[in-house]
Design a protein around this motif. Structure first.
Motif, mmCIF file in Angstrom:
data_model
loop_
_atom_site.group_PDB
_atom_site.id
_atom_site.type_symbol
_atom_site.label_atom_id
_atom_site.label_comp_id
_atom_site.label_asym_id
_atom_site.label_seq_id
_atom_site.Cartn_x
_atom_site.Cartn_y
_atom_site.Cartn_z
ATOM 1 N N UNK A 48 0.863 -1.180 0.000
ATOM 2 C CA UNK A 48 0.000 0.000 0.000
ATOM 3 C C UNK A 48 0.901 1.232 0.000
ATOM 4 N N UNK A 49 1.275 1.712 -1.177
ATOM 5 C CA UNK A 49 2.256 2.807 -1.278
ATOM 6 C C UNK A 49 1.756 4.089 -0.613
ATOM 7 N N UNK A 50 2.680 4.821 -0.050
ATOM 8 C CA UNK A 50 2.351 6.107 0.557
ATOM 9 C C UNK A 50 2.261 7.212 -0.482
ATOM 10 N N UNK A 51 2.849 6.996 -1.651
ATOM 11 C CA UNK A 51 2.800 8.001 -2.720
ATOM 12 C C UNK A 51 2.748 7.298 -4.077
ATOM 13 N N UNK A 52 1.628 7.453 -4.762
ATOM 14 C CA UNK A 52 1.476 6.836 -6.079
ATOM 15 C C UNK A 52 2.109 7.719 -7.151
ATOM 16 N N UNK A 53 2.597 7.068 -8.213
ATOM 17 C CA UNK A 53 3.209 7.802 -9.315
ATOM 18 C C UNK A 53 3.157 6.944 -10.574
ATOM 19 N N UNK A 54 2.956 7.594 -11.694
ATOM 20 C CA UNK A 54 2.960 6.920 -12.993
ATOM 21 C C UNK A 54 4.212 7.248 -13.788
#
Length: 291
Positions: A48-54
């Motif tokens: 469960x990432x603390x910061x999503x990024x593409x």
């Protein structure tokens, strides 16, 4: 209606738990590929990432790399190479399984020797040069086209289980070996042919060695080799930043790119496998029996 037995309930729960455990690594890879590089460096891999990024997918799909061309190249060599490899292996397997073929045992020993001894890289490279394969699409197909001896013996052993009376009856009716092989043996050998199709397909899809040795044209790079080069370049930039040779505040998405690469490359294999799954185990079990 019979109630399910406690053993069956416990067995289903156990198998379901094992299946979930097998899915966890794939889910972790997917989530890391969607995580920002700063978050990975600070917290490590997280479900469960603390910061999503593409950023990783933007770099791979929207960057200057010819990813879509490489995808088409990989699909082409996988489909064409697998088709001809399975055809050659099936025909050779029929030759070794047919009892009326002279010297079939000698041929089998010849193929077996190639499983034990290898001529080496230099003769392989020189032969490909003599064939004029360098910097052509066929450099990604033909060097891997010669059938794998393991797959050959798998097919031979499977075909050996077919009663010889079928081919004898067909010969009495005037059928040739080509007709017997394609109209009688191959349809009966669907499980083992599907099994080696999966083997060859995965082999072609994951093959990057031929591109390293024989291809310099960027327009002919298969997907695996292109992503390998991209990861190498990102690693080099990271090392230059760490040593101070390159001054930049940008954080290259190194770890997330690796995971995004895995997601992009396993997609076709994951979609392809379910269609052959019902044949896979049967083909391996029967094909592995000794004659």
């Amino acid at each position: 209606m019979n109630k399910p037995k406690p053993f069956h309930i416990a067995n289903n729960i156990f198998i379901g738990g094992i299946s979930l455990l097998c899915l966890l690594p794939l889910l972790l890879v997917l989530m890391v590929s969607l995580t920002s590089e700063e978050s990975i460096q600070q917290f490590g891999y997280q479900l469960f990432p603390s910061a999503f990024s593409l950023d990783a997918y933007k770099l791979l799909l929207l960057g200057s790399t010819p990813l879509y061309t490489s995808y088409m190249i990989s699909i082409f060599i996988t489909v064409v190479g697998t088709f001809f490899a399975v055809l050659m292996t099936g025909m050779a397997g029929y030759t070794l399984a047919a009892k009326h073929i002279r010297y079939r045992n000698g041929l089998a020993m010849f193929f077996f020797i190639t499983m034990v001894f290898n001529s080496g890289l230099v003769p392989w490279y020189l032969i490909n040069l003599e064939l004029g394969l360098r910097n052509t699409i066929w450099a990604l197909i033909i060097p891997s086209l010669i059938f794998n001896p393991f797959n050959l013996f798998l097919v031979r052993n499977y075909m050996s289980q077919i009663p010889g009376s079928l081919s004898e009856a067909a010969k009495i009716d005037g059928a040739s070996d080509i007709y017997i092989a394609f109209r009688i043996y191959f349809p009966l050998c669907t499980p083992v042919l599907a099994t080696i199709t999966l083997f060859y397909g995965i082999g072609y899809w994951n093959n990057w060695f031929n591109a390293i040795m024989l291809v310099d044209n960027q327009n002919l790079y298969p997907l695996q080799y292109l992503l390998f080069k991209l990861n190498s370049e990102i690693n080099m930039i990271q090392q230059m930043q760490s040593s101070g040779a390159l001054i930049s505040d940008a954080v290259m998405p190194q770890e997330s790119v690796k995971m995004a690469t895995a997601i992009l490359t396993i997609g076709p294999v994951v979609l392809f496998y379910p269609f052959l799954q019902r044949y896979f185990i049967k083909g391996l079990l029967i094909g592995s029996l000794k004659e």
